[in-house]
Design a protein around this motif. Structure first.
Motif, PDB file in Angstrom:
ATOM      1  N   GLY A 138       0.810  -1.214   0.000  1.00 17.74           N
ATOM      2  CA  GLY A 138       0.000   0.000   0.000  1.00 17.74           C
ATOM      3  C   GLY A 138       0.844   1.266   0.000  1.00 17.74           C
ATOM      4  N   VAL A 139       1.877   1.289   0.853  1.00 19.39           N
ATOM      5  CA  VAL A 139       2.747   2.469   0.905  1.00 19.39           C
ATOM      6  C   VAL A 139       3.469   2.662  -0.420  1.00 19.39           C
ATOM      7  CG1 VAL A 139       4.819   3.421   1.984  1.00 19.39           C
ATOM      8  CG2 VAL A 139       3.029   2.415   3.406  1.00 19.39           C
ATOM      9  N   ALA A 140       3.975   1.568  -1.000  1.00 17.82           N
ATOM     10  CA  ALA A 140       4.690   1.668  -2.278  1.00 17.82           C
ATOM     11  C   ALA A 140       3.777   2.210  -3.372  1.00 17.82           C
ATOM     12  CB  ALA A 140       5.237   0.299  -2.663  1.00 17.82           C
ATOM     13  N   GLU A 141       2.525   1.699  -3.414  1.00 20.48           N
ATOM     14  CA  GLU A 141       1.613   2.174  -4.451  1.00 20.48           C
ATOM     15  C   GLU A 141       1.187   3.619  -4.213  1.00 20.48           C
ATOM     16  OE1 GLU A 141      -0.637  -0.907  -6.977  1.00 20.48           O
ATOM     17  OE2 GLU A 141      -1.536  -0.960  -4.978  1.00 20.48           O
ATOM     18  N   LEU A 142       0.970   3.994  -2.932  1.00 15.59           N
ATOM     19  CA  LEU A 142       0.595   5.377  -2.655  1.00 15.59           C
ATOM     20  C   LEU A 142       1.731   6.343  -2.989  1.00 15.59           C
ATOM     21  CD1 LEU A 142      -1.367   4.989   0.715  1.00 15.59           C
ATOM     22  CD2 LEU A 142      -2.280   5.785  -1.463  1.00 15.59           C
ATOM     23  N   VAL A 143       2.955   5.956  -2.620  1.00 18.60           N
ATOM     24  CA  VAL A 143       4.105   6.806  -2.955  1.00 18.60           C
ATOM     25  C   VAL A 143       4.232   6.953  -4.462  1.00 18.60           C
ATOM     26  CG1 VAL A 143       6.624   6.948  -2.883  1.00 18.60           C
ATOM     27  CG2 VAL A 143       5.359   6.325  -0.821  1.00 18.60           C
ATOM     28  N   TRP A 144       4.072   5.846  -5.180  1.00 15.19           N
ATOM     29  CA  TRP A 144       4.150   5.906  -6.646  1.00 15.19           C
ATOM     30  C   TRP A 144       3.001   6.731  -7.225  1.00 15.19           C
ATOM     31  CZ3 TRP A 144       7.715   5.576  -9.981  1.00 15.19           C
ATOM     32  CH2 TRP A 144       7.449   5.347 -11.332  1.00 15.19           C
TER      33      TRP A 144
END
Length: 638
Positions: free
Chosen positions: A352-358
């Protein structure tokens, strides 16, 4: 005859099915391969407000080159629409269609030259379109114009455009987002079942199960309402889907934190509890903004989008980081639930964090995709944690039930012993006196009698002696206190017991094996000690068959003396074993049950413990555990 007709019908049906499948296979193979269009041109709409009515067919200037590559077009300031011009290649398809997997826009119009093929207008903020536009065979080499308008920062075709047979492209068109709906439906079903089952749990587990069901249901709703499938095929549900999407997200975040709090506690300084309260208040604030925006006909849509999407995204990142930090701390302390939670939540949080950051790096030009599969892992970990909790709770209940059963058995035994003690104390002395007087008179009569009279008197004396022994057992049970307590050498005591019982053992065809350490000392009365173990060993002798063996071993371990009396006799069934020591219960035809009852009472008075292990046909082992006493100065028994 009917059987033959049915068989012919079945054969004909299979033949027809085979022919249909064969024709479909041939027709599929006869299709021309689909073509991928990767280059097109774009033209900005005017600031005055281009509504897509005038197709720029004759406009030659102002077109910019664009194409596939995963990047969306960035709008200039003040511009909210663009035209996209796609040169259709030469094709020979029977039913040609153009398929666009992802098109970002709120309003869309599709033309071939100036002929309208498709038009859609969304009044809600869901800018993800999936288009399948049918063409005619006469559209060879013509230009396809797509007008798009949006309120967001992204617009236009995300990836490639595919042209091919309608029957082939429609499969991808239908499957786009369908798996998300299936996954979300499965989540909702699991959540409903779990919520219903929660009412059958106690208060502590009800809150955990209910919050877990809210987390799973919210995830299911998010999966369904985020999917393009709903907005493609059921666009009239769009406004409702957007509302449910927001409500699911606003329910998921505080429910997840509450679930974490119920499993692991409020955290140091109550940080988890405080963050959960803040999330709850902020979610309620967002719901109020949602209602206001809906009542005002989306006049505050940009403000609501900022409050419910941008800020919520940052709160989600903060929540994931906070929970991951707490989980790591609990995992390092050896908490198994925390380790399971760390695996599931770590997978979901990292994804989730990786996708939100991206998502923020791409300035919103990215569709979150992998989060729902990561949440599957996370939900499975939560279900495993709840299952472990319920299993441990069940084991605890079983343990308490067994302890309660043992306590009740011990209470019943104590009540029986107390009754027998009172009976023995009140009756035994009164019965013994007349028995002794009667025995004396019978002895006098026996001296003056002969023949059958003497034999009958001898039998009467034997029965009186037997009655006196029973009364003695009663008195021993009623008053197990020892008149003279001394330090006993168990080795010497068992040597004496062996010499007493060895003839009886040989008479029954058995043998005795004695293995006793020499320096084992216990505190007690020698005669009572011998009486207790004579009763135990005598029972073993009477249970022996041919070539039976009684093995007696004594050893000291720690501050205890362990005495084992093991035989390979007939053994006992579990029902008989559980009743040993009960008054008047005996496995012998002429037994009273007082022998073992007295033995248990003597061992109990010596602060000892008796354990009996037996199996029918495999023998019996009696284990007596007594406190180890200090050896006397002269190292001899008193």
């Amino acid at each position: 005859m009917r059987l033959i007709v049915k068989s012919l019908h079945i054969i004909a049906a299979f033949f027809l099915l085979f022919m249909i499948c064969g024709s479909l296979t041939v027709s599929a193979e006869s299709h021309y391969a689909s073509k991928e269009i990767t280059n097109w041109q774009i033209k900005w709409g005017n600031k005055a407000g281009d509504k897509g009515y005038m197709v720029p067919v004759s406009v030659k200037e102002g077109w910019l080159s664009a194409g596939s590559g995963g990047k969306t077009t960035e709008l200039p300031d003040g511009i909210s629409s663009i035209w996209t011009r796609i040169k259709l290649p030469e094709f020979k398809y029977v039913s040609p269609s153009v398929y666009i997997d992802t098109l970002y826009a709120l309003h869309v119009k599709v033309y071939v030259e100036d002929r309208v093929l498709f038009e859609a207008d969304r009044s809600y903020i869901k800018d993800n379109y999936s288009l399948l536009v049918p063409l005619s065979s006469g559209d060879n080499g013509k230009n396809l114009y797509i007008w798009t308008e949006t309120l967001k920062d992204r617009i236009g075709i995300k990836d490639q455009v595919i042209i091919g047979e309608h029957g082939v492209l429609i499969k991808d068109y239908i499957k786009n987002g369908l798996i998300d709906v299936i996954l979300g439906g499965a989540f909702l079903f699991v959540a409903i079942v779990l919520f219903v089952c929660a009412f059958y749990l106690n208060k502590d587990y009800f809150s955990i199960a209910a919050s877990l069901s809210i987390v799973i249901a919210s995830t299911g709703v998010l999966s369904i309402t985020y999917s393009p499938f709903i907005y493609t095929f059921y666009s009239y549900f769009g406004p409702v889907s957007i509302v449910f999407l927001d409500l699911a997200l606003l329910s998921l975040l505080p429910a997840l934190t509450y679930l974490f709090e119920k499993i692991f506690g409020g955290g140091r300084f109550g940080i988890i509890r405080k963050f959960r309260k803040f999330q709850t208040v902020y979610s309620l604030f967002c719901i109020v903004c949602l209602v206001i925006n809906g009542l005002s006909d989306n006049r505050f849509v940009e403000l609501y989008y900022f409050v419910s999407v941008t800020i919520i995204g940052f709160l989600m990142i903060l929540q994931f980081i906070l929970l991951i930090a707490c989980v790591i701390i609990y995992s390092l302390k050896g908490n198994k639930d925390a380790i399971i939670f760390a695996i599931g939540f770590g997978t979901a949080a990292f994804t989730g964090v990786a996708e939100l950051v991206w998502y923020y790096i791409r300035q919103g030009n990215y569709d979150l995709f992998y989060w729902k599969w990561a949440l599957v892992v996370f939900i499975l970990s939560l279900i495993i944690i709840l299952g472990r909790r319920l299993a441990l709770n069940h084991q605890q209940v079983v343990k308490y039930s067994r302890e309660l059963e043992l306590f009740n058995n011990e209470l019943q035994r104590s009540e029986k012993m107390e009754i027998i003690s009172e009976l023995a104390a009140s009756v035994a002395h009164e019965v013994r006196n007349p028995l002794q007087v009667t025995r004396g008179f019978l002895q006098l009569l026996m001296e003056k009698s002969n023949g059958d009279e003497q034999r009958f008197l001898f039998m009467a004396l034997s029965e009186l002696d037997r009655a006196a022994n029973i009364i003695t057992d009663f008195l021993t049970f009623a008053k197990p206190e020892f008149e003279q307590v001394s330090i006993l050498n168990v080795h010497d005591e068992f040597k004496h017991i062996e010499s007493i019982l060895l003839p009886l053992c040989h008479l029954n065809g058995g043998k005795m094996v004695l293995d006793v350490e020499e320096h084992c000392w216990v505190k007690g009365n020698s005669s009572k000690f011998k009486q207790a173990f004579i009763n135990i060993i005598k029972n073993s002798i009477e249970s022996l068959g041919e070539e039976g063996t009684i093995h007696m071993s004594v050893y000291a371990k720690g501050d205890r003396v362990y005495i084992h009396v093991k035989d390979n006799g007939e053994g006992m069934e579990p029902g008989v074993l559980n009743r040993l020591g009960e008054p008047y219960f005996s496995n012998k035809s002429k037994g009273t049950g007082l022998g073992l009852m007295v033995t248990f009472r003597i061992i109990e008075a010596m602060n000892g413990e008796v354990r009996i292990i037996s199996k029918k046909g495999a023998g019996t082992e009696s284990i007596i555990i007594l406190p180890l006493a200090e050896a006397p100065d002269d190292s001899n028994s008193l």
